[in-house]
Design an enzyme around this catalytic site. Structure first.
Site, PDB file in Angstrom:
ATOM      1  CG  HIS A  14      57.685 -46.748  35.993  1.00  0.00           C
ATOM      2  ND1 HIS A  14      57.394 -48.394  36.244  1.00  0.00           N
ATOM      3  CD2 HIS A  14      57.878 -46.359  36.977  1.00  0.00           C
ATOM      4  CE1 HIS A  14      57.568 -48.472  37.523  1.00  0.00           C
ATOM      5  NE2 HIS A  14      57.930 -47.198  37.987  1.00  0.00           N
ATOM      6  CG  HIS A  16      56.547 -43.646  41.480  1.00  0.00           C
ATOM      7  ND1 HIS A  16      56.044 -44.775  42.071  1.00  0.00           N
ATOM      8  CD2 HIS A  16      57.597 -43.996  40.723  1.00  0.00           C
ATOM      9  CE1 HIS A  16      56.480 -45.644  41.911  1.00  0.00           C
ATOM     10  NE2 HIS A  16      57.471 -45.458  40.940  1.00  0.00           N
ATOM     11  CE  LYS A  99      55.274 -51.713  39.069  1.00  0.00           C
ATOM     12  NZ  LYS A  99      55.812 -50.630  39.713  1.00  0.00           N
ATOM     13  CG  HIS A 136      59.186 -53.532  41.668  1.00  0.00           C
ATOM     14  ND1 HIS A 136      59.606 -52.349  41.704  1.00  0.00           N
ATOM     15  CD2 HIS A 136      60.161 -54.513  42.444  1.00  0.00           C
ATOM     16  CE1 HIS A 136      60.983 -52.316  42.605  1.00  0.00           C
ATOM     17  NE2 HIS A 136      61.328 -53.488  42.625  1.00  0.00           N
ATOM     18  CG  HIS A 174      61.791 -50.158  37.599  1.00  0.00           C
ATOM     19  ND1 HIS A 174      61.881 -51.552  38.109  1.00  0.00           N
ATOM     20  CD2 HIS A 174      60.919 -49.396  38.355  1.00  0.00           C
ATOM     21  CE1 HIS A 174      60.786 -51.437  38.932  1.00  0.00           C
ATOM     22  NE2 HIS A 174      60.323 -50.600  39.036  1.00  0.00           N
ATOM     23  CG  ASP A 247      61.152 -45.910  39.089  1.00  0.00           C
ATOM     24  OD1 ASP A 247      59.985 -45.946  39.372  1.00  0.00           O
ATOM     25  OD2 ASP A 247      61.965 -46.830  39.597  1.00  0.00           O
TER      26      ASP A 247
HETATM   27  C1  NCD Z   1      59.720 -45.984  43.774  1.00  0.00           C
HETATM   28  C2  NCD Z   1      58.957 -45.226  44.725  1.00  0.00           C
HETATM   29  O1  NCD Z   1      59.784 -44.234  45.529  1.00  0.00           O
HETATM   30  O2  NCD Z   1      57.792 -45.085  44.863  1.00  0.00           O
HETATM   31  N1  NCD Z   1      60.981 -46.228  44.358  1.00  0.00           N
HETATM   32  C3  NCD Z   1      62.038 -46.622  43.489  1.00  0.00           C
HETATM   33  O3  NCD Z   1      63.184 -46.654  44.120  1.00  0.00           O
HETATM   34  N2  NCD Z   1      61.850 -46.831  42.339  1.00  0.00           N
HETATM   35  C4  NCD Z   1      59.074 -47.401  43.876  1.00  0.00           C
HETATM   36  C5  NCD Z   1      59.235 -48.141  42.618  1.00  0.00           C
HETATM   37  O4  NCD Z   1      59.167 -48.020  41.480  1.00  0.00           O
HETATM   38  O5  NCD Z   1      59.988 -49.428  42.935  1.00  0.00           O
HETATM   39 ZN    ZN Z   2      58.496 -47.072  40.212  1.00  0.00          ZN
END
Ligand code: NCD
Ligand code: ZN
Length: 344
Positions: A14, A16, A99, A136, A174, A247
């Site tokens: 997981h 970004h 997702k 989520h 998460h 995450d």
């Molecule tokens: C994530 C993001 O910034 O894209 N932020 C976070 O606090 N985890 C989005 C997410 O996974 O919720």
């Molecule tokens: Zn995330």
């Protein structure tokens, strides 16, 4: 005392990566130690169909220093407009998962799902086709306290999804609470969870005591230490339905150090080392490999990696700041802290 550990190469289930020039930073940081990553689709606009995902995958591959060493696994963003055909197209394109963000739950989730029941026919197709649902897990109702949102989601929405679709593979992403640990532990083998380094290392005191610490702010928000302890105990137990998902979620420094700071911790440069520190503190270093390198691949039905990485017991300092390709600074998670383990 252990001075060195070698484990099968890990994967990050997981994260970004963002898009554009940012990929040169984020993809390199992850590919330095992870062989695969489940890439979140919350771009603007979100990645909602197979064609968009394959284009995004190409942009990521162009940013990998050595493309034979890293395989991005793409996901699609579930929206109110997702259809069963979207699922069939995703499956044909080799996209393993969707997702599900409840609308308004986090960064760029405005397009997300308002009523999950409306999408039950789509979830049925996912179940039939072996496409996974990544969640989520937070409700977004304004009257629900932010510290209770994961628990209420589990009670009111997740439990129904899992009961209605016993064959659907679900990952609660998460996780942050004892309730999530208990739910996943007691659910069927089709339900798993990812755990981030920040939720193992920190609790809400690390967010709020002595001043607000915006670089420890992520969603779901850090909880009290009893929840942190439940997460630590479950990873130390070696339960295979709990595995690594960082995450890692970069935001520029000025977006974090802000009167309305963004949620997300950018942990890619230190994630494996941070997990190693946690497992060592727990006296469970021998459980790191399962968590980081075996259980996720097994749950996704993918082969384990055929390479290894070595961690050496050696102090080093996480950089205080990283300059992004666009020239803007970003503060990584655990900036300036001394870590005990270093990737060899
Ligand atoms: C994530 C993001 O910034 O894209 N932020 C976070 O606090 N985890 C989005 C997410 O996974 O919720
Ligand atoms: Zn995330």
């Amino acid at each position: 005392m252990t001075q060195q550990i070698t484990i099968q190469s890990p994967d990050d289930w997981h994260l970004h990566f963002r898009d554009g020039s940012m990929l040169n930073e984020t993809v390199a940081a992850t590919a330095r130690c992870f062989r695969r990553a489940i890439v979140m689709p919350n771009l603007v606009p979100p990645i909602t169909n197979a064609a968009m995902a394959l284009e995004y995958k190409n942009r990521i591959l162009n940013a990998v220093p050595d493309a034979s060493q890293f395989d991005p696994l793409m996901t699609l963003y579930l929206t109110n407009l997702t259809s069963s055909q979207t699922v069939l197209d995703a499956k044909a394109a080799g996209i393993p998962a969707f997702k599900y963000y409840p609308a308004g739950a986090t960064t760029n989730s405005d397009a997300a799902v308002k009523e999950i029941e409306v999408l039950y026919p789509v979830l049925q197709t996912m179940s039939d086709e072996g496409v996974m649902l990544l969640i989520h897990g937070e409700v977004t109702d304004s009257h629900i306290d932010i510290f209770d949102r994961e628990q209420v989601f589990i009670e009111t929405i997740l439990s129904k999804i899992v009961t209605s679709f016993p064959d659907l593979k679900v990952v609660l992403e998460h996780i942050t609470t004892k309730q999530a640990v208990d739910f996943v532990s007691q659910a069927s083998d089709n339900v798993a969870a990812t755990i981030t380094p920040q939720h193992l290392l920190l609790n809400r005191n690390d967010l709020l005591v002595g001043g607000v610490r915006p670089h420890n702010y992520c969603l779901p928000v850090l909880k009290r230490n009893t929840h942190q302890e439940a997460l630590r105990q479950v990873v130390a137990s070696g339960n295979p339905r709990f595995f690594l998902g960082t995450d890692s979620a970069p935001h520029e420094k000025n977006k974090k150090e802000n009167a309305c700071g963004c949620a997300g911790c950018y942990s890619a440069w230190s994630a494996l080392e941070l997990y190693a520190q946690v497992f060592e503190e727990l006296g469970a270093l021998e459980k790191l490999e399962g968590f980081a390198s075996h259980y996720g691949a097994d749950f996704y039905g993918l082969p384990r990696n055929d390479t290894t990485v070595t961690l050496i017991k050696q102090e080093w300092q996480v950089p205080r700041e990283i300059v992004l390709p666009n020239g803007h600074p970003i503060v990584p998670f655990f900036a300036g802290e001394t870590l005990q383990w270093k990737l060899g």
